[in-house]
Every structure is written in structure tokens, then in C-alpha cells.
Design a protein around this motif. Structure first.
Motif, PDB file in Angstrom:
ATOM      1  N   GLY A  40      20.493  37.818 -24.428  1.00  0.00           N
ATOM      2  CA  GLY A  40      19.752  38.988 -24.161  1.00  0.00           C
ATOM      3  C   GLY A  40      20.576  40.366 -24.204  1.00  0.00           C
ATOM      4  O   GLY A  40      21.565  40.547 -24.649  1.00  0.00           O
ATOM      5  N   PRO A  41      19.782  41.345 -23.495  1.00  0.00           N
ATOM      6  CA  PRO A  41      18.421  41.500 -22.801  1.00  0.00           C
ATOM      7  C   PRO A  41      17.072  41.301 -23.749  1.00  0.00           C
ATOM      8  O   PRO A  41      16.106  41.402 -23.317  1.00  0.00           O
ATOM      9  CB  PRO A  41      18.607  42.517 -21.849  1.00  0.00           C
ATOM     10  CG  PRO A  41      19.299  43.503 -22.816  1.00  0.00           C
ATOM     11  CD  PRO A  41      20.364  42.791 -23.462  1.00  0.00           C
ATOM     12  N   VAL A  63       2.508  42.862 -25.267  1.00  0.00           N
ATOM     13  CA  VAL A  63       1.991  41.496 -25.062  1.00  0.00           C
ATOM     14  C   VAL A  63       2.176  41.278 -23.502  1.00  0.00           C
ATOM     15  O   VAL A  63       1.264  40.951 -22.790  1.00  0.00           O
ATOM     16  CB  VAL A  63       2.737  40.495 -25.842  1.00  0.00           C
ATOM     17  CG1 VAL A  63       2.475  39.216 -25.219  1.00  0.00           C
ATOM     18  CG2 VAL A  63       2.275  40.639 -27.444  1.00  0.00           C
ATOM     19  N   PHE A  64       3.633  41.519 -23.105  1.00  0.00           N
ATOM     20  CA  PHE A  64       3.801  41.177 -21.783  1.00  0.00           C
ATOM     21  C   PHE A  64       2.967  42.238 -20.660  1.00  0.00           C
ATOM     22  O   PHE A  64       2.756  41.671 -19.620  1.00  0.00           O
ATOM     23  CB  PHE A  64       5.287  41.382 -21.415  1.00  0.00           C
ATOM     24  CG  PHE A  64       6.287  40.338 -22.100  1.00  0.00           C
ATOM     25  CD1 PHE A  64       5.831  38.932 -21.690  1.00  0.00           C
ATOM     26  CD2 PHE A  64       7.098  40.692 -22.921  1.00  0.00           C
ATOM     27  CE1 PHE A  64       6.594  38.051 -22.379  1.00  0.00           C
ATOM     28  CE2 PHE A  64       7.917  39.505 -23.529  1.00  0.00           C
ATOM     29  CZ  PHE A  64       7.624  38.391 -23.161  1.00  0.00           C
ATOM     30  N   GLY A  68       0.493  30.880 -14.404  1.00  0.00           N
ATOM     31  CA  GLY A  68       1.799  30.152 -14.500  1.00  0.00           C
ATOM     32  C   GLY A  68       2.356  29.986 -15.808  1.00  0.00           C
ATOM     33  O   GLY A  68       3.310  29.355 -16.354  1.00  0.00           O
ATOM     34  N   THR A  69       2.055  31.173 -16.717  1.00  0.00           N
ATOM     35  CA  THR A  69       2.661  31.334 -18.116  1.00  0.00           C
ATOM     36  C   THR A  69       3.949  31.341 -18.320  1.00  0.00           C
ATOM     37  O   THR A  69       4.381  30.681 -19.297  1.00  0.00           O
ATOM     38  CB  THR A  69       1.903  32.548 -18.817  1.00  0.00           C
ATOM     39  OG1 THR A  69       0.448  32.859 -18.421  1.00  0.00           O
ATOM     40  CG2 THR A  69       1.940  32.765 -20.214  1.00  0.00           C
ATOM     41  N   PHE A  70       4.680  31.824 -17.355  1.00  0.00           N
ATOM     42  CA  PHE A  70       5.928  32.051 -17.474  1.00  0.00           C
ATOM     43  C   PHE A  70       6.994  31.177 -16.629  1.00  0.00           C
ATOM     44  O   PHE A  70       8.067  31.418 -16.600  1.00  0.00           O
ATOM     45  CB  PHE A  70       6.717  33.484 -17.514  1.00  0.00           C
ATOM     46  CG  PHE A  70       5.862  34.461 -18.256  1.00  0.00           C
ATOM     47  CD1 PHE A  70       5.938  34.439 -19.624  1.00  0.00           C
ATOM     48  CD2 PHE A  70       4.972  35.212 -17.895  1.00  0.00           C
ATOM     49  CE1 PHE A  70       5.155  35.076 -20.603  1.00  0.00           C
ATOM     50  CE2 PHE A  70       4.027  36.118 -18.835  1.00  0.00           C
ATOM     51  CZ  PHE A  70       4.188  35.986 -19.969  1.00  0.00           C
ATOM     52  N   TRP A 109      13.758  38.614 -20.467  1.00  0.00           N
ATOM     53  CA  TRP A 109      13.369  39.282 -21.585  1.00  0.00           C
ATOM     54  C   TRP A 109      11.942  40.411 -21.322  1.00  0.00           C
ATOM     55  O   TRP A 109      11.903  41.681 -21.268  1.00  0.00           O
ATOM     56  CB  TRP A 109      12.892  38.684 -22.850  1.00  0.00           C
ATOM     57  CG  TRP A 109      12.439  39.282 -24.107  1.00  0.00           C
ATOM     58  CD1 TRP A 109      13.343  40.455 -24.628  1.00  0.00           C
ATOM     59  CD2 TRP A 109      11.460  39.024 -25.157  1.00  0.00           C
ATOM     60  NE1 TRP A 109      12.537  40.772 -25.790  1.00  0.00           N
ATOM     61  CE2 TRP A 109      11.631  39.828 -26.346  1.00  0.00           C
ATOM     62  CE3 TRP A 109      10.767  37.686 -25.153  1.00  0.00           C
ATOM     63  CZ2 TRP A 109      10.896  39.655 -27.323  1.00  0.00           C
ATOM     64  CZ3 TRP A 109      10.099  37.616 -26.440  1.00  0.00           C
ATOM     65  CH2 TRP A 109       9.914  38.471 -27.272  1.00  0.00           C
ATOM     66  N   ARG A 110      10.937  39.934 -20.631  1.00  0.00           N
ATOM     67  CA  ARG A 110       9.870  40.355 -20.153  1.00  0.00           C
ATOM     68  C   ARG A 110      10.134  41.552 -19.158  1.00  0.00           C
ATOM     69  O   ARG A 110       9.877  42.778 -19.321  1.00  0.00           O
ATOM     70  CB  ARG A 110       8.785  39.570 -19.399  1.00  0.00           C
ATOM     71  CG  ARG A 110       7.614  39.975 -18.723  1.00  0.00           C
ATOM     72  CD  ARG A 110       6.997  39.278 -18.005  1.00  0.00           C
ATOM     73  NE  ARG A 110       5.933  39.941 -17.315  1.00  0.00           N
ATOM     74  CZ  ARG A 110       4.942  39.349 -16.527  1.00  0.00           C
ATOM     75  NH1 ARG A 110       5.040  37.973 -16.287  1.00  0.00           N
ATOM     76  NH2 ARG A 110       3.649  39.790 -16.118  1.00  0.00           N
ATOM     77  N   ASP A 111      11.083  41.369 -18.232  1.00  0.00           N
ATOM     78  CA  ASP A 111      11.732  42.404 -17.218  1.00  0.00           C
ATOM     79  C   ASP A 111      12.405  43.483 -17.978  1.00  0.00           C
ATOM     80  O   ASP A 111      12.345  44.545 -17.706  1.00  0.00           O
ATOM     81  CB  ASP A 111      12.435  41.545 -16.357  1.00  0.00           C
ATOM     82  CG  ASP A 111      11.583  40.630 -15.285  1.00  0.00           C
ATOM     83  OD1 ASP A 111      10.645  40.656 -15.290  1.00  0.00           O
ATOM     84  OD2 ASP A 111      12.532  39.768 -14.775  1.00  0.00           O
ATOM     85  N   SER A 112      13.079  43.160 -18.987  1.00  0.00           N
ATOM     86  CA  SER A 112      14.020  44.038 -19.545  1.00  0.00           C
ATOM     87  C   SER A 112      13.186  45.079 -20.328  1.00  0.00           C
ATOM     88  O   SER A 112      13.267  46.214 -20.403  1.00  0.00           O
ATOM     89  CB  SER A 112      15.078  43.332 -20.725  1.00  0.00           C
ATOM     90  OG  SER A 112      15.873  42.499 -20.095  1.00  0.00           O
ATOM     91  N   LEU A 113      12.283  44.532 -20.990  1.00  0.00           N
ATOM     92  CA  LEU A 113      11.140  45.402 -21.981  1.00  0.00           C
ATOM     93  C   LEU A 113      10.396  46.239 -20.667  1.00  0.00           C
ATOM     94  O   LEU A 113      10.198  47.340 -21.027  1.00  0.00           O
ATOM     95  CB  LEU A 113      10.472  44.521 -22.537  1.00  0.00           C
ATOM     96  CG  LEU A 113      10.907  43.705 -23.887  1.00  0.00           C
ATOM     97  CD1 LEU A 113       9.899  42.857 -24.587  1.00  0.00           C
ATOM     98  CD2 LEU A 113      11.538  44.649 -24.759  1.00  0.00           C
TER      99      LEU A 113
END
Ligand SMILES: N[C@@H](CCC(=O)N[C@@H](CS)C(=O)NCC(=O)O)C(=O)O
Length: 234
Positions: free
Chosen positions: A141-142, A159-160, A173-175, A184-188
Motif C-alpha cells: 500500500g497505500p 468508486v469509493f 457489507g461490501t468491504f 486503500w479506500r481510506d488512503s484515497l
């Protein structure tokens, strides 16, 4: 290169966000022109053969259309490269940008589903795609390919962003248990270029759009509004 680029946009379009993110990553100043896609102006119909945003206005009558060539043009002409140098890796990145587009189609299926069966089936199909991504991501990551932000990251950030709004009223509950995807979602979400790609009222605009779909998701939003009204009255 022209003096200043113009990104022909729509407030909610995830493909427009890809271009806005890349422009910001490259520190390219640009103007935005918003289009009412329900009432497309004549000049837009002429400049956009597919009738879609984004368009990148270069100068005079010169426009580029389609987000993939737009971001690749920006990558080739501005700042340091976001696409990998290795041809195999570059092809793989292009494939995952297409994967992000397919997920966007799946998100459309989700928010347009007419009943709970269609809704949860669309949710499960999306989860399967994110399950695949869990193993495709660089574990260090990230970002998608490790420490460097790439065009794949610019494609997935919008997307996120949908799920940031969905999380407020639907438990998909997708993730769940997808730790790398979640990181990754958090970093973006924390990346300045990603934050700046939409206006502050994006969540409200997306919510209003979803409420009007006449879909299962609209129904869930309606339930949440009623609950909130009841709580406020207590
Ligand atoms: N393949 C296109 C997709 C762009 C797209 O779907 N844009 C939508 C808004 S997000 C649009 O302009 N729709 C208007 C229409 O189809 O009439 C790209 O990557 O640029």
C-alpha cells in the motif's frame, strides 16, 4: 499547450472526477464548465460525439473526449508520469481502470434495482469484484501499486466515494474483511486531489439524485428520512 485547460463537467460524474484528480495531481490549473446533462447545449453536442462528460477543452475548438484518452494525454504532457514505465504493468493498469468502469456500471445496477432481490444481488456482484481487488493490490500500500499514486487510483477514488454516501443508509457489507481494500479506500479518501475533485455539496447532490430513482435504494433513503423525522419529533 493552451494557456489554461477547461474540464467540461457534471457535479456527480465519476469519469469527470478521474480527470480532475489527474489535473490536480499534476498541479495543472484548470477551469470547469458544468453541463446540465438533461438539457445539453448545442456546442456540447457538437464537441462531444458521444454526448458525455468529461470533455477537455484544449483551445479554440479543440476538445478531447472520453476519460481514458484524456487522462493519458495529461499523463504524457504534464508533470511526472502516473502510468508505470513497464509496458506489461501499464497494460495491467489500463485493465484495472476498465475494471473500475465495470464497477461503476455495477453501482448503477445497484442504485437502479427495483426491489430488494435485485439490490442485494447487485451488492453481492460488487463485493465479488472487490474480493478480487483484495488480491490484486500491492500489499505494501497505500495505493494500488504501492507507494506511488497512479491512474488506477484516480479511477477508483470516485468508486469509493459512492460508498461513503451509501454507508449512511444501507448496510451492504461490501468491504467486510477486505482489509487491503479498506486501507486503500481510506488512503484515497485522504488524498487532497481526491477531496478537491468534487464540491462540498456532493453528498447532498448524490443523495438527491438517488432519492429520485424510484428504486430500492430510493426506498431505503425514504425509510431513513422517516426515521430521522420520527427521532426529531421525539
Ligand atoms: N466512457 C466514458 C463514460 C462517461 C460517462 O458515462 N459520462 C456520463 C456522466 S457520468 C454522461 O455524460 N452521460 C450523459 C449521457 O449519456 O447522456 C468516459 O470514460 O468518459
Amino acid at each position: 499547450m493552451p494557456d489554461k485547460l477547461t474540464l467540461i463537467s457534471h457535479a456527480l460524474c465519476p469519469y469527470v472526477q478521474r480527470a480532475a484528480i489527474v489535473l490536480d495531481e499534476k498541479n495543472v490549473p484548470f477551469d470547469r464548465v458544468m453541463i446540465d446533462l438533461a438539457d445539453k447545449p448545442d456546442w456540447f453536442r457538437t464537441a462531444s460525439p458521444l454526448g458525455k462528460v468529461p470533455l477537455l477543452k484544449l483551445d479554440g475548438d479543440r476538445y478531447l473526449f472520453e476519460s481514458a484518452p484524456i487522462v493519458e494525454f495529461l499523463d504524457e504532457t504534464e508533470g511526472s508520469r502516473l502510468h508505470p514505465a513497464d509496458p506489461v504493468e501499464r497494460a495491467r493498469h489500463r485493465a484495472y481502470i476498465e475494471f473500475a468502469s465495470q464497477i461503476l456500471n455495477g453501482i448503477g445496477t445497484l442504485y437502479n434495482a427495483r426491489d430488494d432481490t435485485g439490490f442485494y444481488a447487485a451488492g453481492e456482484a460488487l463485493r465479488a469484484k472487490f474480493r478480487h481487488l483484495e488480491n490484486a493490490l500491492d500489499p505494501a500500500g497505500p495505493f494500488f501499486a504501492g507507494s506511488s499514486f497512479s491512474l488506477v487510483d484516480a479511477a477508483f477514488a470516485p468508486v469509493f466515494r459512492y460508498f461513503d454516501v451509501f454507508d449512511g443508509f444501507a448496510d451492504l457489507g461490501t468491504f467486510d474483511a477486505l482489509d487491503r481494500v479498506t486501507a486503500w479506500r481510506d488512503s484515497l479518501a485522504a488524498r487532497p486531489s481526491v477531496r478537491k475533485a468534487v464540491s462540498e455539496d456532493y453528498p447532498a447532490l448524490l443523495t438527491a439524485f438517488l432519492q429520485k430513482r424510484g428504486s430500492w435504494m430510493s426506498h431505503l433513503l425514504d425509510l431513513r428520512s422517516r426515521e430521522q423525522a420520527l427521532q426529531a419529533a421525539q
